[in-house]
Design a protein around this motif. Structure first.
Motif, mmCIF file in Angstrom:
data_model
loop_
_atom_site.group_PDB
_atom_site.id
_atom_site.type_symbol
_atom_site.label_atom_id
_atom_site.label_comp_id
_atom_site.label_asym_id
_atom_site.label_seq_id
_atom_site.Cartn_x
_atom_site.Cartn_y
_atom_site.Cartn_z
ATOM 1 N N TYR A 33 0.840 -1.205 0.000
ATOM 2 C CA TYR A 33 0.000 0.000 0.000
ATOM 3 C C TYR A 33 0.873 1.253 0.000
ATOM 4 O O TYR A 33 0.630 2.211 -0.767
ATOM 5 N N LEU A 34 1.907 1.241 0.836
ATOM 6 C CA LEU A 34 2.787 2.412 0.905
ATOM 7 C C LEU A 34 3.555 2.601 -0.405
ATOM 8 O O LEU A 34 3.776 3.731 -0.860
ATOM 9 N N ALA A 35 3.964 1.498 -1.023
ATOM 10 C CA ALA A 35 4.776 1.593 -2.237
ATOM 11 C C ALA A 35 3.945 1.898 -3.479
ATOM 12 O O ALA A 35 4.379 2.622 -4.367
ATOM 13 N N LEU A 48 -9.655 6.753 -0.540
ATOM 14 C CA LEU A 48 -10.344 5.783 0.323
ATOM 15 C C LEU A 48 -10.534 4.446 -0.413
ATOM 16 O O LEU A 48 -10.324 3.368 0.155
ATOM 17 N N ALA A 49 -10.916 4.535 -1.687
ATOM 18 C CA ALA A 49 -11.133 3.310 -2.468
ATOM 19 C C ALA A 49 -9.839 2.515 -2.596
ATOM 20 O O ALA A 49 -9.834 1.280 -2.503
ATOM 21 N N VAL A 50 -8.733 3.227 -2.812
ATOM 22 C CA VAL A 50 -7.441 2.545 -2.927
ATOM 23 C C VAL A 50 -7.103 1.863 -1.599
ATOM 24 O O VAL A 50 -6.698 0.693 -1.564
ATOM 25 N N LEU A 51 -7.305 2.589 -0.512
ATOM 26 C CA LEU A 51 -7.020 2.009 0.810
ATOM 27 C C LEU A 51 -7.859 0.749 1.038
ATOM 28 O O LEU A 51 -7.341 -0.292 1.487
ATOM 29 N N GLY A 120 -1.493 8.229 4.189
ATOM 30 C CA GLY A 120 -2.212 8.406 2.927
ATOM 31 C C GLY A 120 -3.221 9.535 2.959
ATOM 32 O O GLY A 120 -3.812 9.861 1.927
ATOM 33 N N GLY A 121 -3.428 10.095 4.133
ATOM 34 C CA GLY A 121 -4.389 11.185 4.275
ATOM 35 C C GLY A 121 -5.799 10.782 3.855
ATOM 36 O O GLY A 121 -6.517 11.550 3.209
ATOM 37 N N VAL A 122 -6.181 9.567 4.209
ATOM 38 C CA VAL A 122 -7.489 9.063 3.779
ATOM 39 C C VAL A 122 -8.550 9.423 4.809
ATOM 40 O O VAL A 122 -8.428 9.062 5.981
ATOM 41 N N PRO A 123 -9.578 10.144 4.397
ATOM 42 C CA PRO A 123 -10.650 10.470 5.323
ATOM 43 C C PRO A 123 -11.770 9.428 5.239
ATOM 44 O O PRO A 123 -11.936 8.780 4.215
#
Lengths: 252, 314
Positions: A33-35, A48-51, A120-123
């Motif tokens: 996920y980080l890469a 959010l969808a990617v996470l 990722g700054g995902v809300p």
């Protein structure tokens, strides 16, 4: 209940003492996920969808390896044969195994979610989070059954090979690394392109269902649910037949 | 709390009625019928491949018979059924989850039985306190078998089935098996002991059940079994020359054979041991006589061999 607890504890302790089981499954999704996931960027819903795609990847790892390989290993052990002679039902043992899988699924998902929130700054608002959780759980049922079917149909080496074959390719084709069909554009989920053939894969349908959850159940949710139900029926049938077959081999 | 299952009043501990079991073309049990009374130690003897482990598997719910009926304490045997509360097993092959400690394995095993002894007590009784915290993957073969014995006996079931309990155990482990089997018998329990160790059988068994090629050869109490040999061995020592000893024995209708290790020591197998003893006392002076019954091992070999011959003749 006492027996479920006893088997749950024994199973959990065994896995917790096997770092070679949990370290890869805990670290692989978050590193990937980080890469790959975080650099995709995009708007709030897309991130959010990617996470969520990596959350699904993490859960998929749990069910394929813990159920698929775990069941295949235990099926061939003398310890399992011994347990046939003690007063415990198969359902008690399966319940304990499911509970352990839930624990590990949560343990493996937490680092991914934490990385999404912190790096990722995902809300995600509470409503969205609840809908996504429901979608993740719903999709984990057919994939958990797929893992069980693998475990009951294949010997250890076969199940291990198949788990590896399923884990990465099915994740990739199902769009879990890119946030699925709903996140292939740079815009929000509801503006993304229409899902393709991947919607008819269990991982693709699962991914689509979570995207629908992000967007308030819009999009291809009914199709995704129908596909997941079909896979649930198919994998349940395979698991039951495989279970009976393996019991026939061991018991008769 | 799980309810305790009770035996049906007056029912035998084990009852096999016309039980057959085949693996492919190989018949492991053929129309086997026998029953074992509650209490005491019942030895299950037979050459390799005679069906002992299959009979044990069927009795303990690990396998299903192709035909026939099996009951334990009056209850029909089925997997996880009521008999699982009454019969516990120490299997021939032991393989514990390698990352669980001895204490954890024992705790899990005993959790299935409402009448089980406390874990700490079982650890003490089986000398497992020192390895209680050790993961089972690091146990020696003997330690693993001791743990398996503790799991089976600590369950405090009415019957304990022991499949080769002393295999790979040292002399102390064997002593422990003997002590534990005696304790189970003394508290009114039933033990089914499958063993190739005839000294162990000789020492522990009250009755003997013989299987061969999946069929029941017979069932005896230990004294009757020994008596089936039909002879006793008279052993004596003398300084007389061998020719003279042979003449003396021949005159009494006996066939003497010299001991292979001790010069001047002789053995005579006879069904008239008193008459033989009198003859030797009169003819050799101070012969240091001993009269012994044949061991279970010898009788077992004879029974199996005679059945083999009968089978070949038929």
């Amino acid at each position: 209940m006492t027996l479920v607890r006893a088997h749950f504890r024994a199973e959990l302790v065994q896995y917790l003492r096997t770092p070679s089981f949990y370290l890869p499954l805990a670290s692989y999704p978050v590193l990937l996920y980080l890469a790959v996931g975080v650099p995709l960027g995009g708007g709030d819903d897309r991130r959010l969808a990617v996470l969520v795609g990596y959350v699904l990847f993490s859960v998929l790892g749990t069910v394929t390896f813990q159920f698929g390989v775990g069941v295949a290993v235990s099926r061939q052990s003398a310890w399992e044969r011994w347990l046939f002679t003690v007063p415990v039902s198969a359902s008690t043992r399966l319940t304990a195994r499911l509970a352990v899988a839930c624990v590990f699924a949560v343990l493996f998902v937490v680092p991914v979610v934490a990385a999404g929130a912190l790096l990722g700054g995902v809300p995600a608002d509470p409503d969205q989070a609840a809908r996504i959780t429901a979608a993740v759980l719903a999709g984990s049922v057919p994939l958990g059954l797929m893992g069980l079917a693998m475990g009951y149909w294949f010997p250890v080496r076969g199940a291990l090979g198949l788990a590896n074959l399923v884990y990465l390719p099915l994740s990739f084709v199902g769009g879990l690394f890119s946030g699925g069909t709903g996140a292939t554009s740079t815009g929000p989920v509801e503006d993304a392109r229409a899902p393709g053939i991947e919607l008819f894969l269990p991982t693709g349908a699962w991914s689509e269902l979570t995207h629908a959850a992000i967007g308030g159940w819009r999009g291809s949710a009914p199709i995704a649910v129908a596909v997941l139900l079909l896979y649930t029926a198919a994998f349940a049938a395979l698991a039951v037949v495989g279970y009976r077959r393996s019991q026939a081999v061991l018991f008769t | 709390m799980r309810a305790e299952v009770r035996p049906v009043a007056g029912a035998p501990a084990v009852e096999f009625r016309g039980v057959s079991k085949a693996f492919g073309d190989t018949a492991a049990l053929r129309d086997a019928s026998f029953s074992l009374a509650p209490g005491g130690v019942h030895a299950l003897l037979g050459p390799n491949g005679s069906g002992k482990t299959t009979a044990i598997d069927i009795l303990t719910g690990g396998r299903r018979a192709d035909a026939g009926e099996v009951r334990a304490f009056g209850h029909r045997v089925r997997r996880s059924g009521p008999t699982a509360f009454l019969v516990s097993l120490m299997p021939q092959a032991v393989d514990f989850p390698e990352y669980l400690t001895c204490r954890e394995v024992l705790t899990l095993c005993l959790a299935h039985y409402p009448q089980a002894a406390p874990v700490d007590e079982v650890l003490r009784r089986f000398d497992l306190v020192g390895i209680a915290a050790r993961q089972t993957g690091g146990l020696s073969g003997g330690q693993a078998r001791s743990l398996a014995l503790a799991c089976a006996v600590g369950a405090n079931t009415r019957m304990v089935v022991l499949d080769e309990p002393s295999a790979s155990l040292d002399v102390f482990g064997r002593e422990r098996v003997a002590r534990v089997v005696g304790e189970v018998r003394d508290r009114g329990g039933t033990v089914l002991l499958a063993s190739h160790d005839m000294q162990e059988v000789e020492r522990l068994a009250d009755s003997i059940l013989c299987l061969r090629r999946g069929e029941v050869l017979g069932q005896w109490d230990v004294d009757d079994f020994r008596a089936k040999a039909g002879y006793r061995t008279v052993t004596f020592a003398t300084s007389l020359p061998a020719v003279r000893v042979r003449e003396l024995c021949r005159a009494g209708g006996l066939d003497a054979r010299p001991d292979e290790r001790i010069p001047g020591r002789w053995h005579v197998d006879t069904d008239r041991s008193d008459a033989a003893a009198r003859l030797l006392l009169d003819g050799t002076g101070h012969p240091c006589l001993t009269i012994t019954q044949p061991g279970i091992s010898e009788v077992f070999e004879r029974i199996v061999a005679s059945d083999e011959r009968a089978g070949v003749t038929a």
